[in-house]
Write an enzyme that holds these catalytic residues in place. Structure first.
Site, PDB file in Angstrom:
ATOM      1  N   CYS A   1       0.152   5.091 -24.015  1.00 56.72           N
ATOM      2  CA  CYS A   1       0.708   3.689 -24.390  1.00 56.72           C
ATOM      3  C   CYS A   1       1.302   2.991 -23.130  1.00 56.72           C
ATOM      4  CB  CYS A   1       1.920   3.913 -25.290  1.00 56.72           C
ATOM      5  SG  CYS A   1       3.159   4.646 -24.381  1.00 56.72           S
TER       6      CYS A   1
ATOM      7  N   GLN B   1       0.974  -1.195  -0.019  1.00 59.36           N
ATOM      8  CA  GLN B   1      -0.031   0.036  -0.185  1.00 59.36           C
ATOM      9  C   GLN B   1       0.778   1.215   0.067  1.00 59.36           C
ATOM     10  OE1 GLN B   1      -3.511  -0.666   2.891  1.00 59.36           O
ATOM     11  NE2 GLN B   1      -1.684  -1.472   3.915  1.00 59.36           N
ATOM     12  N   ASN B   2       2.299   1.023   0.142  1.00 60.19           N
ATOM     13  CA  ASN B   2       3.038   2.390   0.172  1.00 60.19           C
ATOM     14  C   ASN B   2       3.023   2.765  -0.934  1.00 60.19           C
ATOM     15  OD1 ASN B   2       3.172   1.297   2.830  1.00 60.19           O
ATOM     16  ND2 ASN B   2       5.286   0.527   2.856  1.00 60.19           N
TER      17      ASN B   2
ATOM     18  N   ASN C   1       2.167  -6.417  13.398  1.00 57.09           N
ATOM     19  CA  ASN C   1       1.845  -4.973  13.150  1.00 57.09           C
ATOM     20  C   ASN C   1       1.702  -4.946  14.913  1.00 57.09           C
ATOM     21  OD1 ASN C   1       0.997  -2.808  11.821  1.00 57.09           O
ATOM     22  ND2 ASN C   1      -0.824  -2.793  12.870  1.00 57.09           N
TER      23      ASN C   1
ATOM     24  N   CYS D   1       2.360   6.583 -19.035  1.00 53.06           N
ATOM     25  CA  CYS D   1       1.761   7.305 -20.275  1.00 53.06           C
ATOM     26  C   CYS D   1       0.264   7.027 -20.558  1.00 53.06           C
ATOM     27  CB  CYS D   1       2.562   7.079 -21.583  1.00 53.06           C
ATOM     28  SG  CYS D   1       1.756   7.767 -23.022  1.00 53.06           S
TER      29      CYS D   1
ATOM     30  N   HIS E   1      -1.352   1.562  -4.110  1.00 57.30           N
ATOM     31  CA  HIS E   1      -1.711   3.039  -3.981  1.00 57.30           C
ATOM     32  C   HIS E   1      -0.757   4.059  -4.789  1.00 57.30           C
ATOM     33  CE1 HIS E   1      -3.850   2.022  -0.218  1.00 57.30           C
ATOM     34  NE2 HIS E   1      -4.572   1.630  -1.307  1.00 57.30           N
TER      35      HIS E   1
HETATM   36  P1  CNA Z   1      -1.533   3.092   8.766  1.00 63.05           P
HETATM   37  O1  CNA Z   1      -2.899   3.172   8.622  1.00 63.05           O
HETATM   38  O2  CNA Z   1      -0.864   4.213   9.061  1.00 63.05           O
HETATM   39  O3  CNA Z   1      -0.870   1.717   9.602  1.00 63.05           O
HETATM   40  C1  CNA Z   1       0.392   1.395   9.944  1.00 63.05           C
HETATM   41  C2  CNA Z   1       0.682   0.484  11.068  1.00 63.05           C
HETATM   42  O4  CNA Z   1       1.857   0.159  11.348  1.00 63.05           O
HETATM   43  C3  CNA Z   1      -0.047   0.952  12.306  1.00 63.05           C
HETATM   44  O5  CNA Z   1      -1.025   0.217  12.755  1.00 63.05           O
HETATM   45  C4  CNA Z   1       1.232   1.210  13.296  1.00 63.05           C
HETATM   46  O6  CNA Z   1       0.840   0.693  14.598  1.00 63.05           O
HETATM   47  C5  CNA Z   1       2.074  -0.161  12.734  1.00 63.05           C
HETATM   48  N1  CNA Z   1       3.415   0.089  12.669  1.00 63.05           N
HETATM   49  C6  CNA Z   1       4.278   1.388  12.436  1.00 63.05           C
HETATM   50  N2  CNA Z   1       5.510   1.141  12.639  1.00 63.05           N
HETATM   51  C7  CNA Z   1       5.620  -0.330  12.581  1.00 63.05           C
HETATM   52  C8  CNA Z   1       6.700  -1.149  12.849  1.00 63.05           C
HETATM   53  N3  CNA Z   1       8.046  -0.803  12.704  1.00 63.05           N
HETATM   54  N4  CNA Z   1       6.448  -2.643  13.124  1.00 63.05           N
HETATM   55  C9  CNA Z   1       5.115  -3.077  12.730  1.00 63.05           C
HETATM   56  N5  CNA Z   1       4.351  -2.418  12.970  1.00 63.05           N
HETATM   57  C10 CNA Z   1       4.557  -0.897  12.697  1.00 63.05           C
HETATM   58  O7  CNA Z   1      -1.173   2.497   7.171  1.00 63.05           O
HETATM   59  P2  CNA Z   1      -1.620   1.458   6.203  1.00 63.05           P
HETATM   60  O8  CNA Z   1      -0.327   1.140   5.363  1.00 63.05           O
HETATM   61  O9  CNA Z   1      -1.953   0.483   7.135  1.00 63.05           O
HETATM   62  O10 CNA Z   1      -2.608   2.113   5.500  1.00 63.05           O
HETATM   63  C11 CNA Z   1      -2.482   2.336   4.227  1.00 63.05           C
HETATM   64  C12 CNA Z   1      -2.270   3.887   3.871  1.00 63.05           C
HETATM   65  C13 CNA Z   1      -1.209   4.518   4.647  1.00 63.05           C
HETATM   66  C14 CNA Z   1      -2.156   3.645   2.433  1.00 63.05           C
HETATM   67  O11 CNA Z   1      -2.953   4.679   1.576  1.00 63.05           O
HETATM   68  C15 CNA Z   1      -0.776   4.371   2.284  1.00 63.05           C
HETATM   69  O12 CNA Z   1      -0.237   4.960   0.915  1.00 63.05           O
HETATM   70  C16 CNA Z   1      -0.585   5.236   3.057  1.00 63.05           C
HETATM   71  N6  CNA Z   1       0.766   5.727   3.858  1.00 63.05           N
HETATM   72  C17 CNA Z   1       1.865   5.343   3.303  1.00 63.05           C
HETATM   73  C18 CNA Z   1       3.146   5.592   3.679  1.00 63.05           C
HETATM   74  C19 CNA Z   1       4.522   4.965   2.997  1.00 63.05           C
HETATM   75  O13 CNA Z   1       4.294   4.957   1.613  1.00 63.05           O
HETATM   76  N7  CNA Z   1       5.708   5.024   3.756  1.00 63.05           N
HETATM   77  C20 CNA Z   1       3.325   6.381   4.842  1.00 63.05           C
HETATM   78  C21 CNA Z   1       2.163   6.654   5.534  1.00 63.05           C
HETATM   79  C22 CNA Z   1       0.987   6.479   4.953  1.00 63.05           C
END
Ligand code: CNA
Length: 394
Positions: free
Chosen positions: A137, A106-107, A231, A134, A126
């Site tokens: 194409c 999702q990052n 998590n 593009c 995401h």
């Molecule tokens: P979220 O909803 O912010 O959840 C992140 C989870 O990770 C939380 O529950 C935290 O407790 C947990 N967490 C944080 N650090 C650690 C760690 N070191 N080890 C284990 N667990 C940890 O983010 P999701 O990815 O679940 O939600 C999806 C969204 C977040 C997407 O739309 C992304 O684009 C969006 N996002 C992305 C980034 C990125 O690309 N790095 C940063 C912030 C948000």
């Protein structure tokens, strides 16, 4: 995608080290036995790289809800400067050994691609803030800068202001904003692998964003498949990790878990090396002594154009080329007299303080004096030592 976070974030929990180690061993055994092992990642795998998540206690949205948004900004590392974490690098090793069959993320921080995950191995559900494509194409471009428009516009307008080098079409950023649909092929591929998976490991996600979170849920609801979640906070599908599947819900940091899992698998986590691939081609009319050299970057797949250079200077020329792809005209007397080489000085974007690098390109002439074989150079940069290693491909 839904935009929500409670004012008080659910608490984060860390299990004692011996419990984590025990669960890492169980997980390593599952990985060894799996036929189709997939991983699903979220913002939590990049927090140790300095990129805040959204919903953790120090997450961007949690702090925004509390009126402390400036704190998130001041602590964050710019994503282009962020280094892949041990978790990212462990996944690269599992990919390279054929153990990891697919990665769903999702990052949008681009760290998976930067770490060395191949484009065909990942669904970036995401988007990726360094990737544009593009409209006509579909050709993709990776950039060592945020691939968005440099001017202000509405979020629904995805034009980046650049054009496709192949067909001249409009380039669009790949970021999915709230309320927008995911790219169908990207989601389809993620769903296909989720249906096939007999083991899915979730790393660092609150699993609250549909439709992405349906991928691990699909695996968790299958009878003969295992869902494992690492998590710090609770997730809505923790119960799918299964009671009889002891130890598949891990409360800990993803880096700590992956270091232990790799130890139990007997595999080393590789250090992050910035892998750049450079294409060099000499073109022109040898008889008229009107030649040019074309220099450009590609991704690790050897195909996707990658912009990571600021300029290229040919020894003996007065000016450096500053527009990608870099084309520099030259004459025979620019060539190194003894060896027939061009010396190209490369200046990088430099997010990891990469120093300039001189590549000596031996020009290939065939029997008829024809020129033009395109050559790939493997440029590997170690950010810890500040050194480049260069190798000419076949
Ligand atoms: P979220 O909803 O912010 O959840 C992140 C989870 O990770 C939380 O529950 C935290 O407790 C947990 N967490 C944080 N650090 C650690 C760690 N070191 N080890 C284990 N667990 C940890 O983010 P999701 O990815 O679940 O939600 C999806 C969204 C977040 C997407 O739309 C992304 O684009 C969006 N996002 C992305 C980034 C990125 O690309 N790095 C940063 C912030 C948000």
């Amino acid at each position: 995608m839904a935009n929500c976070a409670p004012k008080i974030a659910p608490p984060e929990r860390i299990e004692p080290d011996h419990v984590l180690d025990h669960k890492a061993k169980l997980l390593a055994d599952k990985i060894r036995a799996a036929k189709h092992f997939i991983v699903f990642t979220g913002a939590g795998i990049s927090t140790s790289a300095g990129i805040p998540d959204f919903r953790g206690p120090e997450g961007v949205w949690t702090l925004r809800k509390q009126g402390r948004q400036h704190e998130a900004k001041s602590k964050a590392v710019e994503t282009v400067k962020a280094m892949p974490t041990p978790t990212h690098m462990a996944l690269v090793e599992l990919q390279n050994r054929g153990i990891l069959k697919y990665l769903i993320s999702q990052n949008c921080d681009g760290l998976h691609r930067k770490s060395g995950i191949s484009p065909e191995m990942i669904s970036e559900l995401h988007g990726n803030s360094n990737r544009e494509h593009c409209r006509d194409c579909s050709k993709e471009y990776l950039r060592d800068f945020r691939a968005v428009a440099p001017y202000t516009k509405t979020v629904k307008d995805h034009r980046t202001g650049r054009k496709c080098a192949d067909c001249g079409g409009v380039l669009l950023d790949s970021i999915i904003n709230f309320g927008e649909f995911l790219w169908p092929e990207v989601l389809e591929s993620a769903r296909k692998h989720s249906k096939k998976a007999d083991l899915c490991l979730v790393l660092g996600s609150s699993l609250t964003v549909p439709p992405a979170n349906e991928c691990p849920e699909t695996v968790g609801r299958k009878r003969k498949a295992t869902l494992a979640i690492c998590n710090l906070q609770e997730t809505p599908i923790d119960f799918l990790c299964g009671e009889e599947e002891e130890g598949m819900r891990v409360w800990g940091r993803t880096d700590d878990l992956m270091v232990k899992v790799m130890e139990h698998l007997g595999l080393e986590i590789p250090k992050f090396i910035l892998k750049r691939r450079l294409m060099v081609k000499v073109e022109g009319d040898l008889g008229k002594d009107r030649l040019s050299v074309r220099v450009g970057g590609v991704d690790v797949d050897g195909k996707t154009p990658a912009t990571f250079l600021q300029s290229v200077k040919l020894e003996g020329s007065r000016r450096a080329a500053k527009i990608d792809p870099f084309v520099i005209a030259f004459r025979m007397d620019n060539l190194d007299e003894d060896k027939g080489r061009l010396k190209l000085e490369l200046e990088f974007m430099g997010h990891f303080n990469e120093p300039n690098l001189v590549v000596e390109h031996e020009v290939d002439w065939d029997a008829e004096g024809e020129i033009g074989k395109e050559v790939m150079y493997f440029l590997d940069y170690n950010p810890l030592t500040g050194e480049w290693k260069t190798e000419r491909g076949e």
